[in-house]
Design a protein around this motif. Structure first.
Motif, short mmCIF file in Angstrom:
data_model
loop_
_atom_site.label_atom_id
_atom_site.label_comp_id
_atom_site.label_asym_id
_atom_site.label_seq_id
_atom_site.Cartn_x
_atom_site.Cartn_y
_atom_site.Cartn_z
N LYS A 102 0.85 -1.18 0.00
CA LYS A 102 0.00 0.00 0.00
C LYS A 102 0.89 1.24 0.00
N TYR A 103 0.50 2.23 -0.77
CA TYR A 103 1.21 3.50 -0.69
C TYR A 103 0.25 4.65 -0.96
N LYS A 104 0.66 5.82 -0.53
CA LYS A 104 -0.13 7.04 -0.75
C LYS A 104 0.76 8.13 -1.29
N MET A 105 0.31 8.72 -2.40
CA MET A 105 0.96 9.92 -2.95
C MET A 105 0.06 11.11 -2.66
N THR A 106 0.64 12.15 -2.14
CA THR A 106 -0.12 13.37 -1.87
C THR A 106 0.40 14.49 -2.75
N PHE A 107 -0.44 14.96 -3.66
CA PHE A 107 -0.13 16.11 -4.50
C PHE A 107 -0.74 17.32 -3.81
N GLY A 108 0.11 18.14 -3.22
CA GLY A 108 -0.38 19.29 -2.46
C GLY A 108 0.18 20.59 -2.99
N TYR A 109 -0.56 21.22 -3.88
CA TYR A 109 -0.07 22.43 -4.54
C TYR A 109 -0.66 23.69 -3.90
N SER A 110 0.07 24.78 -4.03
CA SER A 110 -0.38 26.08 -3.56
C SER A 110 -0.38 27.05 -4.74
N TYR A 111 -1.38 27.93 -4.78
CA TYR A 111 -1.54 28.81 -5.93
C TYR A 111 -1.81 30.26 -5.51
N ILE A 112 -1.29 31.17 -6.32
CA ILE A 112 -1.76 32.55 -6.33
C ILE A 112 -2.68 32.67 -7.53
N ASN A 113 -3.92 33.10 -7.28
CA ASN A 113 -4.94 33.15 -8.33
C ASN A 113 -5.29 34.60 -8.68
N VAL A 114 -5.40 34.86 -9.96
CA VAL A 114 -5.76 36.19 -10.45
C VAL A 114 -6.92 36.02 -11.44
N GLY A 115 -7.94 36.83 -11.29
CA GLY A 115 -9.06 36.71 -12.23
C GLY A 115 -10.15 37.71 -11.94
N ALA A 116 -11.25 37.54 -12.65
CA ALA A 116 -12.40 38.44 -12.50
C ALA A 116 -13.67 37.67 -12.81
N GLN A 117 -14.76 38.14 -12.26
CA GLN A 117 -16.05 37.54 -12.57
C GLN A 117 -17.11 38.60 -12.81
N PHE A 118 -17.99 38.28 -13.73
CA PHE A 118 -19.15 39.12 -14.01
C PHE A 118 -20.28 38.66 -13.11
N LYS A 119 -20.90 39.59 -12.40
CA LYS A 119 -21.95 39.26 -11.42
C LYS A 119 -23.27 39.90 -11.83
N TYR A 120 -24.32 39.11 -11.70
CA TYR A 120 -25.67 39.61 -11.97
C TYR A 120 -26.51 39.46 -10.69
N TYR A 121 -27.28 40.51 -10.36
CA TYR A 121 -28.10 40.53 -9.16
C TYR A 121 -29.58 40.41 -9.54
N PRO A 122 -30.16 39.20 -9.49
CA PRO A 122 -31.58 39.05 -9.81
C PRO A 122 -32.46 39.85 -8.85
N PHE A 123 -32.05 39.90 -7.58
CA PHE A 123 -32.73 40.75 -6.62
C PHE A 123 -31.71 41.21 -5.59
N GLU A 124 -32.07 42.18 -4.80
CA GLU A 124 -31.14 42.87 -3.90
C GLU A 124 -30.35 41.91 -3.01
N GLY A 125 -29.03 42.02 -3.10
CA GLY A 125 -28.15 41.23 -2.25
C GLY A 125 -27.68 39.94 -2.88
N PHE A 126 -28.57 39.22 -3.57
CA PHE A 126 -28.23 37.91 -4.15
C PHE A 126 -27.59 38.08 -5.53
N TYR A 127 -26.51 37.33 -5.78
CA TYR A 127 -25.85 37.44 -7.09
C TYR A 127 -25.49 36.07 -7.65
N ILE A 128 -25.36 36.04 -8.97
CA ILE A 128 -24.85 34.89 -9.72
C ILE A 128 -23.64 35.40 -10.49
N GLY A 129 -22.52 34.67 -10.42
CA GLY A 129 -21.31 35.15 -11.06
C GLY A 129 -20.60 34.09 -11.88
N ALA A 130 -19.79 34.54 -12.82
CA ALA A 130 -18.98 33.63 -13.63
C ALA A 130 -17.80 34.41 -14.20
#
Length: 243
Positions: A102-130
């Motif tokens: 038996k053996y176990k391999m652990t792939f444990g990566y760390s990331y700095i993430n950069v990006g943006a998302q477009f958000k739509y508010y169907p009603f006040e406070g609640f949003y859907i984003g992508a």
């Protein structure tokens, strides 16, 4: 008459610019993330080469957190949010065969993430984003290896590689890469400036490169998918005219 027309133009112009008003906030978020790294068994052992063994891939829990700026246009119910964040992601790969190894391999990566998302508010406070993101790998050789080889083969007289040697080979054979991914998000922003959200991130490009090696390790499309839950807090910019 001219005065009335001028007054109407002034009121119309003011209304037009009012529609262009935007709410700009910045803030921080933290949360937990569960991620999986696909196609690891086929990368380690060529499919159909050996019988009598099983692989089990188990996703890993990690942490995430970052900084955001949110440009919200209330009259249109939309916003654009840019982000800079950190995340810990990876997968455990568990192996077992009919000989008891038996053996176990652990792939444990760390990331700095950069990006943006477009958000739509169907009603006040609640949003859907992508939106699109890129993750920059900070720990491209962070692979751990543990086994019961000493217990199984130690008294048999047969040669076996110590765990430290196997781990060294794995680190030299596989390199974590920067990768692109897309994110879908749901959330709610409270009047108190707190927010909560859930995200699903789908890997779009390969996240691991197989280097030249003499161990039949092969190149595969290893993509990272993840689900995260986050909480955030935002602050208002005092002078919107500067943005």
């Amino acid at each position: 008459m001219k005065k009335n027309i001028l007054l109407l133009l002034l009121v119309s112009t003011k209304s037009l610019f009012a529609q262009g008003d935007r709410e700009i906030t910045y803030g921080l978020f933290v949360g937990g993330i569960h991620s999986t790294l696909s196609n690891l068994p086929d990368m380690i052992v060529v499919k159909g080469l050996y019988d009598g063994n099983t692989f089990e891939e188990k996703g890993k829990f990690g942490g995430t957190g970052g900084f955001f700026i949110n440009w919200k246009y209330p009259y249109a119910k939309v916003a654009i949010q840019t982000e800079l964040s950190y995340s810990g992601q990876g997968t455990d790969l568990n192996y077992e065969d009919i000989k008891g190894l038996k053996y176990k391999m652990t792939f444990g990566y760390s990331y700095i993430n950069v990006g943006a998302q477009f958000k739509y508010y169907p009603f006040e406070g609640f949003y859907i984003g992508a939106g699109p993101y890129i993750g920059f790998n900070l720990a491209s050789d962070n692979i751990k290896y543990t086994s019961n080889a000493q217990e199984v083969f130690g008294n048999s007289g047969a040669y076996f590689e110590p765990d430290a040697n196997v781990e060294k080979v794995l680190k030299a054979s596989f390199t974590g890469k920067n990768y692109f991914y897309g994110t879908l998000a749901l959330g709610y922003e409270f009047n108190s400036n707190f927010s909560v959200g859930a995200r699903y991130s789908l890997g779009l490009t390969d996240a691991v490169r197989t280097e030249e090696n003499g161990h039949r390790y092969s190149e595969n499309k290893n993509k990272i998918n993840s689900i995260s839950l986050i909480i955030g807090y935002s602050f208002d910019f005092d002078d919107l005219g500067n943005f």
